[in-house]
Design a protein around this motif. Structure first.
Motif, PDB file in Angstrom:
ATOM      1  N   ALA A  79       0.835  -1.206   0.000  1.00  0.00           N
ATOM      2  CA  ALA A  79       0.000   0.000   0.000  1.00  0.00           C
ATOM      3  C   ALA A  79       0.868   1.254   0.000  1.00  0.00           C
ATOM      4  O   ALA A  79       1.838   1.354   0.744  1.00  0.00           O
ATOM      5  CB  ALA A  79      -0.915   0.004   1.215  1.00  0.00           C
ATOM      6  N   LYS A  82      -1.786   3.745   4.079  1.00  0.00           N
ATOM      7  CA  LYS A  82      -2.715   2.896   4.818  1.00  0.00           C
ATOM      8  C   LYS A  82      -3.041   3.556   6.154  1.00  0.00           C
ATOM      9  O   LYS A  82      -2.295   4.377   6.668  1.00  0.00           O
ATOM     10  CB  LYS A  82      -2.135   1.498   5.033  1.00  0.00           C
ATOM     11  CG  LYS A  82      -0.863   1.491   5.836  1.00  0.00           C
ATOM     12  CD  LYS A  82      -0.274   0.106   5.892  1.00  0.00           C
ATOM     13  CE  LYS A  82       1.096   0.195   6.573  1.00  0.00           C
ATOM     14  NZ  LYS A  82       1.834  -1.015   6.529  1.00  0.00           N
ATOM     15  N   PHE A  87      -6.309  -0.166   3.305  1.00  0.00           N
ATOM     16  CA  PHE A  87      -5.755   0.630   2.222  1.00  0.00           C
ATOM     17  C   PHE A  87      -6.475   1.969   2.190  1.00  0.00           C
ATOM     18  O   PHE A  87      -7.676   2.026   2.432  1.00  0.00           O
ATOM     19  CB  PHE A  87      -5.979  -0.055   0.865  1.00  0.00           C
ATOM     20  CG  PHE A  87      -5.049  -1.202   0.593  1.00  0.00           C
ATOM     21  CD1 PHE A  87      -3.848  -0.993  -0.051  1.00  0.00           C
ATOM     22  CD2 PHE A  87      -5.385  -2.494   0.970  1.00  0.00           C
ATOM     23  CE1 PHE A  87      -2.996  -2.052  -0.325  1.00  0.00           C
ATOM     24  CE2 PHE A  87      -4.552  -3.553   0.706  1.00  0.00           C
ATOM     25  CZ  PHE A  87      -3.340  -3.331   0.067  1.00  0.00           C
TER      26      PHE A  87
END
Length: 109
Positions: A79, A82, A87
């Motif tokens: 990600a 986050k 996410f």
């Protein structure tokens, strides 16, 4: 019923939909007119429901058990951004113009 520039801007950001042209604004106005018909329905004494099926079916929640994979930590390493274990999605995939750039479309509709 005209849609104000501020409402249009707010809806674009919520829906990630571009109402940049007069056709988009016209569709939005027609959708609002269609939805306004709901105001004619008498709902006095009607309690809100959690589900349209709540009086017919027993709604069970199942446990969210991981059956394969169990690689949350590894996935979140990919990600870009986050929060906790989620996410963070980008704010949108369309470039939205400034409010003043769309003023002409609203005045012409």
């Amino acid at each position: 019923q005209k849609v104000s520039l501020e409402v249009l801007d707010h809806l674009e950001h919520l829906a990630l939909v571009d109402f940049r042209d007069s056709e988009g604004v016209e569709r939005l106005q027609k959708a609002i007119q269609f939805a306004d018909q709901l105001h004619e329905v008498n709902t006095d004494g009607v309690e809100p429901m959690d589900s349209v099926l709540e009086d017919r079916w027993c709604l069970y929640l199942r446990e969210d058990d991981v059956t394969e994979g169990n690689c949350t930590k590894e996935l979140l390493e990919n990600a870009r951004e986050k929060v906790e274990e989620y996410f963070v999605a980008p704010p949108g995939n369309i470039p939205l113009p400034k409010l003043e750039e769309r003023e002409a479309f609203l005045q012409g509709s």
